[in-house]
Write a protein that holds these residues in place. Sequence first.
Motif, PDB file in Angstrom:
ATOM      1  N   ASP A 195      16.031  28.587  24.706  1.00 35.35           N
ATOM      2  CA  ASP A 195      16.804  27.444  24.218  1.00 35.35           C
ATOM      3  C   ASP A 195      17.570  26.862  25.394  1.00 35.35           C
ATOM      4  O   ASP A 195      18.282  27.596  26.085  1.00 35.35           O
ATOM      5  CB  ASP A 195      17.801  27.880  23.134  1.00 35.35           C
ATOM      6  CG  ASP A 195      17.109  28.451  21.911  1.00 35.35           C
ATOM      7  OD1 ASP A 195      16.214  27.778  21.370  1.00 35.35           O
ATOM      8  OD2 ASP A 195      17.459  29.581  21.508  1.00 35.35           O
ATOM      9  N   VAL A 196      17.422  25.557  25.600  1.00 33.58           N
ATOM     10  CA  VAL A 196      18.097  24.905  26.719  1.00 33.58           C
ATOM     11  C   VAL A 196      19.008  23.815  26.166  1.00 33.58           C
ATOM     12  O   VAL A 196      18.589  23.008  25.346  1.00 33.58           O
ATOM     13  CB  VAL A 196      17.072  24.276  27.701  1.00 33.58           C
ATOM     14  CG1 VAL A 196      17.795  23.701  28.909  1.00 33.58           C
ATOM     15  CG2 VAL A 196      16.039  25.305  28.138  1.00 33.58           C
TER      16      VAL A 196
ATOM     17  N   LYS B 149      19.630  38.574  23.750  1.00 34.65           N
ATOM     18  CA  LYS B 149      19.565  37.212  24.270  1.00 34.65           C
ATOM     19  C   LYS B 149      20.530  37.087  25.453  1.00 34.65           C
ATOM     20  O   LYS B 149      21.643  37.594  25.401  1.00 34.65           O
ATOM     21  CB  LYS B 149      19.952  36.231  23.175  1.00 34.65           C
ATOM     22  CG  LYS B 149      19.333  34.878  23.351  1.00 34.65           C
ATOM     23  CD  LYS B 149      19.427  34.065  22.093  1.00 34.65           C
ATOM     24  CE  LYS B 149      18.262  33.111  22.084  1.00 34.65           C
ATOM     25  NZ  LYS B 149      18.383  32.045  21.128  1.00 34.65           N
ATOM     26  N   THR B 150      20.071  36.442  26.495  1.00 33.84           N
ATOM     27  CA  THR B 150      20.897  36.202  27.677  1.00 33.84           C
ATOM     28  C   THR B 150      21.197  34.710  27.758  1.00 33.84           C
ATOM     29  O   THR B 150      20.320  33.889  27.515  1.00 33.84           O
ATOM     30  CB  THR B 150      20.134  36.624  28.949  1.00 33.84           C
ATOM     31  OG1 THR B 150      19.796  38.000  28.858  1.00 33.84           O
ATOM     32  CG2 THR B 150      20.970  36.388  30.202  1.00 33.84           C
ATOM     33  N   THR B 151      22.424  34.361  28.125  1.00 32.01           N
ATOM     34  CA  THR B 151      22.787  32.960  28.341  1.00 32.01           C
ATOM     35  C   THR B 151      23.252  32.796  29.781  1.00 32.01           C
ATOM     36  O   THR B 151      24.086  33.564  30.259  1.00 32.01           O
ATOM     37  CB  THR B 151      23.895  32.508  27.368  1.00 32.01           C
ATOM     38  OG1 THR B 151      23.436  32.680  26.034  1.00 32.01           O
ATOM     39  CG2 THR B 151      24.253  31.044  27.598  1.00 32.01           C
ATOM     40  N   LEU B 152      22.693  31.808  30.443  1.00 33.45           N
ATOM     41  CA  LEU B 152      23.075  31.494  31.822  1.00 33.45           C
ATOM     42  C   LEU B 152      23.525  30.046  31.896  1.00 33.45           C
ATOM     43  O   LEU B 152      23.103  29.212  31.086  1.00 33.45           O
ATOM     44  CB  LEU B 152      21.880  31.691  32.765  1.00 33.45           C
ATOM     45  CG  LEU B 152      21.289  33.091  32.847  1.00 33.45           C
ATOM     46  CD1 LEU B 152      20.012  33.070  33.677  1.00 33.45           C
ATOM     47  CD2 LEU B 152      22.277  34.069  33.436  1.00 33.45           C
TER      48      LEU B 152
ATOM     49  N   VAL C 236      21.295  27.802  29.336  1.00 34.58           N
ATOM     50  CA  VAL C 236      19.970  28.217  28.882  1.00 34.58           C
ATOM     51  C   VAL C 236      20.099  29.628  28.309  1.00 34.58           C
ATOM     52  O   VAL C 236      20.762  30.478  28.898  1.00 34.58           O
ATOM     53  CB  VAL C 236      18.917  28.140  30.017  1.00 34.58           C
ATOM     54  CG1 VAL C 236      19.293  29.024  31.183  1.00 34.58           C
ATOM     55  CG2 VAL C 236      17.533  28.518  29.515  1.00 34.58           C
ATOM     56  N   SER C 237      19.530  29.824  27.128  1.00 38.25           N
ATOM     57  CA  SER C 237      19.522  31.138  26.478  1.00 38.25           C
ATOM     58  C   SER C 237      18.074  31.557  26.314  1.00 38.25           C
ATOM     59  O   SER C 237      17.209  30.733  26.023  1.00 38.25           O
ATOM     60  CB  SER C 237      20.179  31.065  25.100  1.00 38.25           C
ATOM     61  OG  SER C 237      21.507  30.640  25.211  1.00 38.25           O
TER      62      SER C 237
END
Length: 66
Positions: free
Chosen positions: A35-36, A4-7, A43-44
Motif C-alpha cells: 500500500d502506497v 506489516k512494515t511501514t516506511l 509505503v506499507s
Amino acid sequence: MTEKTTLVINDMTCNHCVGTVRKAIEDALPGAQVDVDLATHRVSFTGDRSKAEDAIREAGYTPEAA
C-alpha cells in the motif's frame, strides 16, 4: 499473519515514483501486499523488510523508518 512494515520515502514525489516503488517491492517480495500513500510519503508492505529496503534503494529512493 505476516507482519506489516511501514516506511517513509520522502523522495517519492509523484505517481511515477509510486509505481516505481511499488514495482521494486513487488519484484523483491512476490505476493507481498503493498500500500502506497503519496500524500504522506508512506509505503506499507508485508514480507522481508531488509529485502524491500534494498529494492527501494536500488530503485533510487531513500526509505526511512516511519
